[in-house]
Scaffold this active site. Sequence first.
Site, mmCIF file in Angstrom:
data_model
loop_
_atom_site.group_PDB
_atom_site.id
_atom_site.type_symbol
_atom_site.label_atom_id
_atom_site.label_comp_id
_atom_site.label_asym_id
_atom_site.label_seq_id
_atom_site.Cartn_x
_atom_site.Cartn_y
_atom_site.Cartn_z
ATOM 1 N N CYS A 76 82.525 5.701 32.231
ATOM 2 C CA CYS A 76 82.643 4.676 31.199
ATOM 3 C C CYS A 76 81.313 4.519 30.465
ATOM 4 C CB CYS A 76 83.059 3.372 31.871
ATOM 5 S SG CYS A 76 82.383 1.894 31.162
ATOM 6 N N GLU A 77 81.353 4.593 29.141
ATOM 7 C CA GLU A 77 80.089 4.568 28.392
ATOM 8 C C GLU A 77 79.494 3.164 28.283
ATOM 9 O OE1 GLU A 77 81.157 6.414 24.725
ATOM 10 O OE2 GLU A 77 81.541 4.518 23.711
ATOM 11 N N HIS A 78 80.254 2.143 28.647
ATOM 12 C CA HIS A 78 79.695 0.786 28.602
ATOM 13 C C HIS A 78 78.900 0.449 29.859
ATOM 14 C CE1 HIS A 78 82.986 -0.503 25.530
ATOM 15 N NE2 HIS A 78 81.970 0.102 24.974
ATOM 16 N N HIS A 79 79.270 1.041 31.001
ATOM 17 C CA HIS A 79 78.621 0.682 32.269
ATOM 18 C C HIS A 79 78.060 1.882 33.029
ATOM 19 C CE1 HIS A 79 81.628 -2.517 31.409
ATOM 20 N NE2 HIS A 79 80.632 -3.297 31.787
ATOM 21 N N GLN A 117 88.387 5.121 27.675
ATOM 22 C CA GLN A 117 89.689 5.718 27.977
ATOM 23 C C GLN A 117 90.530 5.950 26.715
ATOM 24 O OE1 GLN A 117 91.852 3.962 31.257
ATOM 25 N NE2 GLN A 117 93.786 4.780 30.516
ATOM 26 N N HIS A 145 89.198 1.797 36.632
ATOM 27 C CA HIS A 145 87.808 1.723 36.162
ATOM 28 C C HIS A 145 86.946 1.004 37.190
ATOM 29 C CE1 HIS A 145 88.452 2.831 31.795
ATOM 30 N NE2 HIS A 145 89.674 2.788 32.282
ATOM 31 N N CYS A 147 84.142 -0.198 36.779
ATOM 32 C CA CYS A 147 83.485 -1.368 36.186
ATOM 33 C C CYS A 147 84.417 -2.585 36.210
ATOM 34 C CB CYS A 147 82.991 -1.075 34.767
ATOM 35 S SG CYS A 147 84.263 -0.553 33.614
#
Length: 186
Positions: A76-79, A117, A145, A147
Site C-alpha cells: 500500500c503506497e499510503h502506509h 488496490q 490490507h 494497514c
Amino acid sequence: MIDREKIEQAVRLMLEGIGEDTEREGLRNTPARIARMCEELYGGMDEDAGVHLSRMFSAQSSDMVIEKDITFYSMCEHHILPFYGKAHIAYIPDGKVVGLSKLARTVEVFARRLQLQEQLTGQIADALMEHMKPKGVLVMIEAEHMCMTMRGIKKPGSQTVTLAKRGAFQTDPALEERFFRMLGRS
Ligand code: ZN
C-alpha cells in the site's frame, strides 16, 4: 532501478527515529536485508506487461475466459504495508488468446510496486485491453490490507473488493452476471 544505498540509509534513519540501536546484533544487517528485499517487492517497476502479453495464439472461440484465484502480494503506497489476496480476470477474446500463466505474470508486474488496490485493478485491465485487444476485460480483486487489520480500525479478515470493467463488460450486464456465476458467487 533500485538504489540500495539510499534504502539502507533511510532504514537506518527510521530505526534511529523509533529509538533503536542500529548497531545491536539483530539490527546490524537489517538495512541491507531490506534493501535487497525491495528489489523483489518493487521489481515490477522495471517491468513491462506487454512483454508477457505479446505472445498470443489464434482461437476461433470468443467465449469468456476466466482465470480465478491468482494470489498476489503488493504494498500500500499510503502506509508501505502489505495488502494481499486474490485477483480474478475474465476476458472475451477477439480471435486471439494468451497463455493463462501470462495473466498471472501481468498481475505480478503491477503488484510488485507501491500501489492502491483500485489503481492496481485498473492497470491490469488497461494492460490487457492495450496488449491483447480483446472485446472486453473484467478484473476483480479481493484483498486484505495490513494497514486496516494491524492498525487503525483493526478488522482482521475484512476484505476490500474492487472491480474494473472495460469494453463489452461495460455495456452488457449479462456478461458480468456470467462472470460471477462462473466464479461461483451468485
Ligand atoms: Zn494503507
